[in-house]
Write a protein that holds these residues in place. Sequence first.
Motif, short mmCIF file in Angstrom:
data_model
loop_
_atom_site.label_atom_id
_atom_site.label_comp_id
_atom_site.label_asym_id
_atom_site.label_seq_id
_atom_site.Cartn_x
_atom_site.Cartn_y
_atom_site.Cartn_z
N PRO A 3 17.40 27.08 -23.40
CA PRO A 3 16.02 27.71 -22.91
C PRO A 3 16.11 28.53 -21.67
O PRO A 3 16.84 28.36 -21.06
CB PRO A 3 15.14 26.54 -22.76
N CYS A 4 15.31 29.63 -21.65
CA CYS A 4 15.42 30.63 -20.41
C CYS A 4 14.09 30.92 -20.11
O CYS A 4 13.02 30.61 -21.04
CB CYS A 4 16.26 31.55 -20.67
N LYS A 5 13.95 31.40 -18.91
CA LYS A 5 12.40 31.72 -18.44
C LYS A 5 11.96 32.99 -19.13
O LYS A 5 12.86 33.94 -19.71
CB LYS A 5 12.68 32.21 -17.09
N PRO A 6 10.53 33.20 -19.24
CA PRO A 6 10.12 34.40 -19.96
C PRO A 6 10.47 35.54 -18.92
O PRO A 6 10.64 35.41 -17.93
CB PRO A 6 8.61 34.04 -20.04
N GLY A 7 10.84 36.62 -19.62
CA GLY A 7 10.93 38.02 -18.60
C GLY A 7 12.67 38.19 -18.75
O GLY A 7 13.03 39.18 -17.93
N LEU A 8 13.37 37.08 -18.97
CA LEU A 8 14.77 37.57 -18.86
C LEU A 8 15.05 38.65 -20.01
O LEU A 8 14.75 38.90 -20.99
CB LEU A 8 15.67 36.27 -19.50
N ALA A 9 16.00 39.71 -19.43
CA ALA A 9 16.37 40.74 -20.26
C ALA A 9 17.67 41.06 -20.22
O ALA A 9 18.68 40.73 -19.54
CB ALA A 9 15.64 41.85 -19.56
N LEU A 10 18.10 41.68 -21.55
CA LEU A 10 19.42 42.04 -21.82
C LEU A 10 19.53 43.60 -21.89
O LEU A 10 18.61 44.00 -22.19
CB LEU A 10 19.95 41.72 -23.22
N GLU A 11 20.86 44.15 -21.38
CA GLU A 11 20.88 45.44 -21.40
C GLU A 11 22.46 45.69 -21.59
O GLU A 11 23.43 45.20 -20.98
CB GLU A 11 20.47 46.05 -19.86
N ASN A 12 22.68 46.44 -22.83
CA ASN A 12 23.97 46.55 -23.15
C ASN A 12 24.77 45.32 -23.67
O ASN A 12 25.98 45.21 -23.42
CB ASN A 12 25.03 47.62 -22.35
N GLY A 13 23.87 44.49 -24.17
CA GLY A 13 24.47 43.04 -24.36
C GLY A 13 24.80 42.22 -23.31
O GLY A 13 25.30 41.15 -23.43
N MET A 14 24.48 42.67 -22.08
CA MET A 14 24.71 41.64 -21.04
C MET A 14 23.40 41.40 -20.29
O MET A 14 22.27 42.20 -20.49
CB MET A 14 25.61 42.22 -20.14
N LEU A 15 23.20 40.10 -19.69
CA LEU A 15 22.19 40.08 -18.78
C LEU A 15 21.77 41.01 -17.66
O LEU A 15 22.76 41.54 -17.21
CB LEU A 15 22.17 38.45 -17.97
N LYS A 16 20.54 41.41 -17.57
CA LYS A 16 20.39 42.45 -16.54
C LYS A 16 20.59 41.70 -15.29
O LYS A 16 21.09 42.72 -14.37
CB LYS A 16 18.92 42.93 -16.74
N LYS A 17 19.95 40.74 -14.76
CA LYS A 17 20.11 40.19 -13.59
C LYS A 17 21.21 38.88 -13.61
O LYS A 17 20.91 38.09 -14.59
CB LYS A 17 18.77 39.52 -12.88
N ARG A 18 22.39 39.13 -13.08
CA ARG A 18 23.30 38.15 -13.02
C ARG A 18 23.76 37.46 -11.97
O ARG A 18 23.49 37.82 -10.65
CB ARG A 18 24.64 38.62 -13.54
N GLY A 19 24.12 36.12 -11.88
CA GLY A 19 24.49 35.34 -10.64
C GLY A 19 26.02 35.31 -10.59
O GLY A 19 26.75 35.85 -11.45
N THR A 20 26.43 34.38 -9.89
CA THR A 20 27.94 34.16 -9.60
C THR A 20 28.64 33.59 -10.69
O THR A 20 29.68 34.01 -11.28
CB THR A 20 28.00 33.27 -8.38
N GLY A 21 27.87 32.61 -11.28
CA GLY A 21 28.42 31.90 -12.30
C GLY A 21 28.94 32.94 -13.64
O GLY A 21 29.85 32.98 -14.09
N ILE A 22 27.92 33.63 -13.82
CA ILE A 22 27.93 34.83 -15.16
C ILE A 22 28.93 35.73 -14.59
O ILE A 22 29.72 35.82 -15.24
CB ILE A 22 26.77 35.56 -15.44
N ASP A 23 29.27 36.30 -13.47
CA ASP A 23 30.30 36.92 -12.97
C ASP A 23 31.78 36.43 -13.16
O ASP A 23 32.66 36.94 -13.71
CB ASP A 23 30.24 37.60 -11.61
N SER A 24 31.67 35.13 -12.91
CA SER A 24 32.94 34.25 -12.99
C SER A 24 33.47 34.17 -14.50
O SER A 24 34.71 34.38 -14.99
CB SER A 24 32.68 32.83 -12.63
N ILE A 25 32.47 34.05 -15.37
CA ILE A 25 32.66 33.97 -16.63
C ILE A 25 33.02 35.53 -17.26
O ILE A 25 34.28 35.52 -17.91
CB ILE A 25 31.49 33.71 -17.74
#
Length: 71
Positions: A21-43
Motif C-alpha cells: 500500500p502507498c500514500k495517496p498522491g504518489l505519482a509515476l513519471e515515465n514508469g518511475m516514481l516521481k519522488k525517490r529515496g535512497t532505497g529506490i536509487d539503490s535498486i
Amino acid sequence: GEIRLDIRSVADKTVIVCSNPCKPGLALENGMLKKRGTGIDSIVLAVRKYNGDIRYELEDECLTVCVILNA
C-alpha cells in the motif's frame, strides 16, 4: 497494510515483484516514481549493474514494482 513479495528464477533471470500500500498522491513519471529515496536509487543501480529492467505500477493506492536481473 500487507506487503507481498515474490522472488523467482526464470531461465537465467531473477524476477522480484513487490506490492504494498502507498500514500495517496504518489505519482509515476515515465514508469518511475516521481519522488525517490535512497532505497529506490539503490535498486536502480542494481538493475543497471545486472543489465536488468524495472517497472512500477500504481493502482488503487497500491504500488507494485517488478525488477528483472540478468544473471
